[in-house]
Design an enzyme around this catalytic site. Sequence first.
Site, mmCIF file in Angstrom:
data_model
loop_
_atom_site.group_PDB
_atom_site.id
_atom_site.type_symbol
_atom_site.label_atom_id
_atom_site.label_comp_id
_atom_site.label_asym_id
_atom_site.label_seq_id
_atom_site.Cartn_x
_atom_site.Cartn_y
_atom_site.Cartn_z
ATOM 1 C CG HIS A 175 -9.199 0.071 -0.459
ATOM 2 N ND1 HIS A 175 -8.585 -0.160 0.757
ATOM 3 C CD2 HIS A 175 -10.532 0.117 -0.203
ATOM 4 C CE1 HIS A 175 -9.509 -0.244 1.701
ATOM 5 N NE2 HIS A 175 -10.690 -0.072 1.152
ATOM 6 C CG HIS B 105 -3.779 -1.638 -1.617
ATOM 7 N ND1 HIS B 105 -4.895 -2.356 -1.993
ATOM 8 C CD2 HIS B 105 -4.170 -0.854 -0.563
ATOM 9 C CE1 HIS B 105 -5.914 -2.038 -1.186
ATOM 10 N NE2 HIS B 105 -5.497 -1.116 -0.324
ATOM 11 C CG MET C 116 -8.273 7.020 2.595
ATOM 12 S SD MET C 116 -7.426 6.994 4.175
ATOM 13 C CE MET C 116 -6.601 5.395 4.065
ATOM 14 C CG ASP D 41 -5.052 2.344 0.802
ATOM 15 O OD1 ASP D 41 -6.013 1.560 0.701
ATOM 16 O OD2 ASP D 41 -3.935 2.003 1.249
ATOM 17 C CG ASP E 108 -6.088 -2.967 3.171
ATOM 18 O OD1 ASP E 108 -5.027 -2.696 3.756
ATOM 19 O OD2 ASP E 108 -6.719 -2.149 2.464
ATOM 20 C CB SER F 69 -0.888 0.006 1.243
ATOM 21 O OG SER F 69 -1.372 1.317 1.446
ATOM 22 C CG MET G 210 -11.463 -2.972 5.263
ATOM 23 S SD MET G 210 -10.015 -2.510 4.304
ATOM 24 C CE MET G 210 -9.044 -1.583 5.491
ATOM 25 C CG MET H 151 -11.288 3.178 2.120
ATOM 26 S SD MET H 151 -9.719 3.154 2.999
ATOM 27 C CE MET H 151 -8.593 3.202 1.604
HETATM 28 C C1 DX5 Z 1 -6.292 1.445 5.592
HETATM 29 C C2 DX5 Z 1 -5.816 1.146 4.183
HETATM 30 C C3 DX5 Z 1 -4.708 0.188 4.120
HETATM 31 C C4 DX5 Z 1 -3.431 0.648 4.790
HETATM 32 C C5 DX5 Z 1 -2.730 -0.564 5.297
HETATM 33 O O1 DX5 Z 1 -7.501 2.136 5.527
HETATM 34 O O2 DX5 Z 1 -6.868 0.633 3.405
HETATM 35 O O3 DX5 Z 1 -4.447 -0.217 2.789
HETATM 36 O O4 DX5 Z 1 -2.578 1.349 3.945
HETATM 37 O O5 DX5 Z 1 -1.626 -0.151 6.024
HETATM 38 P P1 DX5 Z 1 -0.886 -1.120 7.047
HETATM 39 O O6 DX5 Z 1 -0.385 -2.284 6.262
HETATM 40 O O7 DX5 Z 1 0.209 -0.259 7.582
HETATM 41 O O8 DX5 Z 1 -1.900 -1.528 8.089
HETATM 42 ZN ZN ZN Z 2 -6.403 -0.326 1.415
#
Ligand code: DX5
Ligand code: ZN
Length: 242
Positions: free
Chosen positions: A66, A33, A37, A35, A179, A8, A137, A68
């Site tokens: 991903h 990956h 947000m 993310d 994840d 990620s 998750m 969010m």
């Molecule tokens: C959290 C993200 C993850 C995050 C994971 O909301 O979706 O992808 O980056 O990070 P680690 O591996 O540090 O928990």
């Molecule tokens: Zn993620």
Amino acid sequence: MDCRIAPSILSADFARLGEEVRNVVAAGADWIHFDVMDNHYVPNLTIGPLVCEAIRPHVEVPIDVHLMVEPVDSLVPMFAKAGANVITFHPEASRHVDRTLGLIRDAGCKSGLVFNPATPLAWMDHVLDKLDIVLLMSVNPGFGGQSFIGQALVKLGEARARLDAYEQSSGRRIWLEIDGGVKVDNIGAIAAAGADTFVAGSAIFGAKDYRATIEAMKQAVAAAQAASARARAEQQRRYTSA
Ligand code: DX5
Ligand code: ZN
């Protein structure tokens, strides 16, 4: 071995993102990956399609977006155009889950649903034919560097059973991704519980040696999958000789 390691980039150095994704792929990463947000669905704000487009020329591996975000639909074509290969979203953030899955496939991407720790697996029940991946998750979404929630192992087992049953009847395999809080020392147990695709942010980008970390993760997954296969064969042998 059925294993994809997806670092990620949330934990990468954003000032050197191109170099970071090249380095992690050179070190053995199978996917990137990504993310997204929105400070609405989750209490954090990260990156959008422009950044996806910017890293796309730096790597050939799939980019696993991903989302969010809430709502979801308008971002789907934008990320597809920006070079995403896999797009997953949280079903409770979309008003029409079946339609959003269709939009992702129509845009030429693999589609998937993401389940928060407390989101019931029943959300997948009537859309399995439209899923390429299920993402569980193992932290509450929003931040990197959180601790793995142990209950996710039980939920993985339940998701694995549903996806195996679907594969038996349809002949089509749906990936099972995890994840949050994935590390070298817990990835074996996570693989044994049924995951085949592993997101890891801080464990990889926080390590000095990306290659050694990814190799250690793959070895742990291989050992766990071999042990599970042996256990299944033994069970089968006992069943048929009984
Ligand atoms: C959290 C993200 C993850 C995050 C994971 O909301 O979706 O992808 O980056 O990070 P680690 O591996 O540090 O928990
Ligand atoms: Zn993620």
